[in-house]
Motif scaffolding. Sequence first.
Motif, PDB file in Angstrom:
ATOM      1  N   SER A 178      26.003 -23.252 -30.078  1.00  0.00           N
ATOM      2  CA  SER A 178      24.566 -22.965 -30.007  1.00  0.00           C
ATOM      3  C   SER A 178      24.356 -21.454 -30.021  1.00  0.00           C
ATOM      4  CB  SER A 178      23.946 -23.546 -28.735  1.00  0.00           C
ATOM      5  OG  SER A 178      24.264 -24.923 -28.598  1.00  0.00           O
ATOM      6  N   ILE A 179      23.169 -21.048 -30.431  1.00  0.00           N
ATOM      7  CA  ILE A 179      22.829 -19.618 -30.397  1.00  0.00           C
ATOM      8  C   ILE A 179      21.449 -19.455 -29.778  1.00  0.00           C
ATOM      9  CG2 ILE A 179      21.895 -19.599 -32.759  1.00  0.00           C
ATOM     10  CD1 ILE A 179      23.043 -16.714 -32.956  1.00  0.00           C
ATOM     11  N   TYR A 180      21.362 -18.484 -28.892  1.00  0.00           N
ATOM     12  CA  TYR A 180      20.115 -18.139 -28.210  1.00  0.00           C
ATOM     13  C   TYR A 180      19.701 -16.736 -28.670  1.00  0.00           C
ATOM     14  CZ  TYR A 180      21.276 -22.018 -25.070  1.00  0.00           C
ATOM     15  OH  TYR A 180      21.581 -23.245 -24.557  1.00  0.00           O
ATOM     16  N   ILE A 181      18.438 -16.581 -29.082  1.00  0.00           N
ATOM     17  CA  ILE A 181      17.927 -15.294 -29.553  1.00  0.00           C
ATOM     18  C   ILE A 181      16.990 -14.712 -28.496  1.00  0.00           C
ATOM     19  CG2 ILE A 181      16.532 -14.139 -31.322  1.00  0.00           C
ATOM     20  CD1 ILE A 181      19.267 -14.945 -32.310  1.00  0.00           C
ATOM     21  N   LEU A 182      17.129 -13.409 -28.264  1.00  0.00           N
ATOM     22  CA  LEU A 182      16.290 -12.738 -27.271  1.00  0.00           C
ATOM     23  C   LEU A 182      14.893 -12.506 -27.838  1.00  0.00           C
ATOM     24  CD1 LEU A 182      16.285 -11.409 -24.439  1.00  0.00           C
ATOM     25  CD2 LEU A 182      16.795  -9.240 -25.575  1.00  0.00           C
ATOM     26  N   GLU A 183      13.888 -13.068 -27.169  1.00  0.00           N
ATOM     27  CA  GLU A 183      12.489 -12.908 -27.558  1.00  0.00           C
ATOM     28  C   GLU A 183      11.687 -12.558 -26.318  1.00  0.00           C
ATOM     29  OE1 GLU A 183      11.459 -12.969 -30.548  1.00  0.00           O
ATOM     30  OE2 GLU A 183      12.890 -14.148 -31.724  1.00  0.00           O
ATOM     31  N   GLN A 184      11.149 -11.341 -26.288  1.00  0.00           N
ATOM     32  CA  GLN A 184      10.315 -10.911 -25.161  1.00  0.00           C
ATOM     33  C   GLN A 184      10.991 -11.181 -23.818  1.00  0.00           C
ATOM     34  OE1 GLN A 184       6.519 -12.828 -25.809  1.00  0.00           O
ATOM     35  NE2 GLN A 184       6.021 -11.527 -27.543  1.00  0.00           N
TER      36      GLN A 184
END
Length: 746
Positions: A39-45
């Motif tokens: 899985s990949i988690y993207i940094l958003e705010q």
Amino acid sequence: MLNMLRDITQAVARASSLESALNVLVSQTRLAMATHCCSIYILEQQHLVLSATEGLEKSAVGRVSMPLSEGLVGLVAEREEAVNLADARIHPRFKLFPEAAEEEYRAFLAVPIIFQKQLVGVIVVQQPEARQFSESEEAFLMTLAAQLAVVVRSLKHKAAITNVQQQVLFSGVNASSGIAIAHGLVLGGVISLEQADVRCIDIDVETQRLKLAMQRCKDMLSSISQRFERENSAEVASIFTAFQLLLDDSSLGGEYAREVALGWQAESAVSRVSVRYIKQFLEMEDPYLKERASDIRELGQKLLRQLIEPGRLELEPDKPVILVAKEVDATLLAEFPRQKLAGIVTERGGVNAHAAILARALGVPAIVGVDDVLSIDIDQKLLVLNANRGQLLVSPSPAVIEEYQLLIDADVEKQKQFSAELSLPSVTTDGQRIHLYLNAGLLSGIASEIAECADGIGLYRTEIPFMLHQRFPSESEQINVYRQVLSAAGDRPVVMRTLDVGGDKPLPYFPIKEDNPFLGWRGIRLSLDHPELFLVQLRAMLQAAGNGNQLQILLPMVSNLDEIDQTLKYLEQAFTELNQELNTILVRPKIGVMLEVPALLYQLQDVASRVDFVSVGSNDLTQYLLAVDRNNPSVSSLFDSYHPGILRALKRAVDECKQYDLDVSVCGELAGEPYGALLLVAMGYNKLSMNQGSLARINFLLRRVSKQQLTELLGSILQQSNGNQVRGILAHFLRKNNLSDLVNID
């Protein structure tokens, strides 16, 4: 292993969107590592959002979100290091997200995705059985994350910019300071020199199209050339004159026409001729002729623009634009009337390219080296260009626009206030006279009204005329330029630096290819290796000065005493020859050296016995002392002129120069910055040279501070451990004296 890394990286890079790229990444990584879940988690705010998965519930994508302070994924982001657990459930930071259906997984390995110190996201692999992932598996995932950081960051920008509701930030290198708010104009970026071969239906029609396009080019080039000649910038005008000659029937213009006569469409004809000649010139051995390929390419693209988008420059005068392009040449920049050009943004180019030189001379904000700015559609989108910080904001919110407009309005008012005192001498409140000089390279800048208020020209960059020619300028051409410079300065002193090319200032007709150009063949090293060129320049300077005593000659990039001794011999040779040829006695100018190479700091006593003055080049001195290439975006954040080590070196330099009765000044960027000027005056420097845009601000500032107060402040500053602490002390000093609004807007 290497093959798997390469395959995954290339597959992700080929993806057309962030969503598809992340799906490819998790799918191929899961297969490569033989795990059950990736899985990949993207940094958003400041929240990590599940953005793609192979193994968790697909419906959880976009729904699972956590702050950095929560969960194991948050722990990886918080620590910015890998976390490898045999059983994730027993870790105190474990947090279950039911919607992701990850109850069955125990083994957990996650690494951060980081681009230039900034967290982009986290990639995670998991397995049902409790086991520690091996060192090789951990190393593989970390390597993959490092390789993919720039790709993921780029695709994230591209995805965000398609949503005009969301402000997107691009970063580049400041080439010309200032702030601008305007709509973007993407020009030339979509026009390729390699056009398809298309046969024409009517040769007469295509011939007429070509003639009209060439005439528009000629008219434009002639108009620009005349404009710069009127502004006493003959060295700039020569660029456009050379392009006009290439359009003659006896040159490329005739070749284009003959290709159309053979039955090709005008665009195809221009492309075929250009590509053919570029190939021929690139195969030549002579460096000058090889480099002419760039002229053919530039002219070809200019003509194609007139054929494909002839009305693109017909803009309303009351609607300035920010020009966005892959690379901007000097001609393209000069095509715009000043009132229509709010700013410049390019993917390529250096801070000393032709366009950057002209941008600074015209006062147009510009940034270069903006990665991926043309990979998305920003034509006609509203932009905020903050060149002071090297930033471009795309589709900013109304609140952000309002904030920047207030900054611009405030700065305009401040500049009026500063300019009102520009004619007054720079004297501190306790009577210390500080001489402010001008750094210059274009004649139009020297002749401007603001330059008349300087105490002289502290640095005339003679390489600028060299860079704006298509060949080495002759002795008579150099004499003409140098005389204009001396004349523009009136009776005030003029320090002319000998040719300083190499590093980030290449000559288009004398390419220097080196692995480490800033430590290579540049400055006085190149001049001494080419005495036939060096003597011409020295002779031109001496003849331009004649019997006056304005001229002072400055030697760049001096690293040892032998270079000074050799230069003095060549100067004596030129002096003797001219006295005999002209049957006169010329005035012998003062000679100085740039203090840029740290080794010279420890030889100032020997330097003092050979020359009359020293000019500190704070930019290169900082670069060499910190071992940081200031034009390399990967390390440019480490370039800090306020590093206490740099400040101690500057203090040592001025103290020793005074001890050995050696006149000293500073001509680097530091002298034109409010904090920098305060520090230099505190150290004992009383001659500062800067770009003309800084003169009024620095004069206004120094007339409101006490030299004694600054000296008392210096002891504390030199004991600080980093540049931020230094700036903090100076900011407090300005606030205490109600002068904080003098710091450049950003």
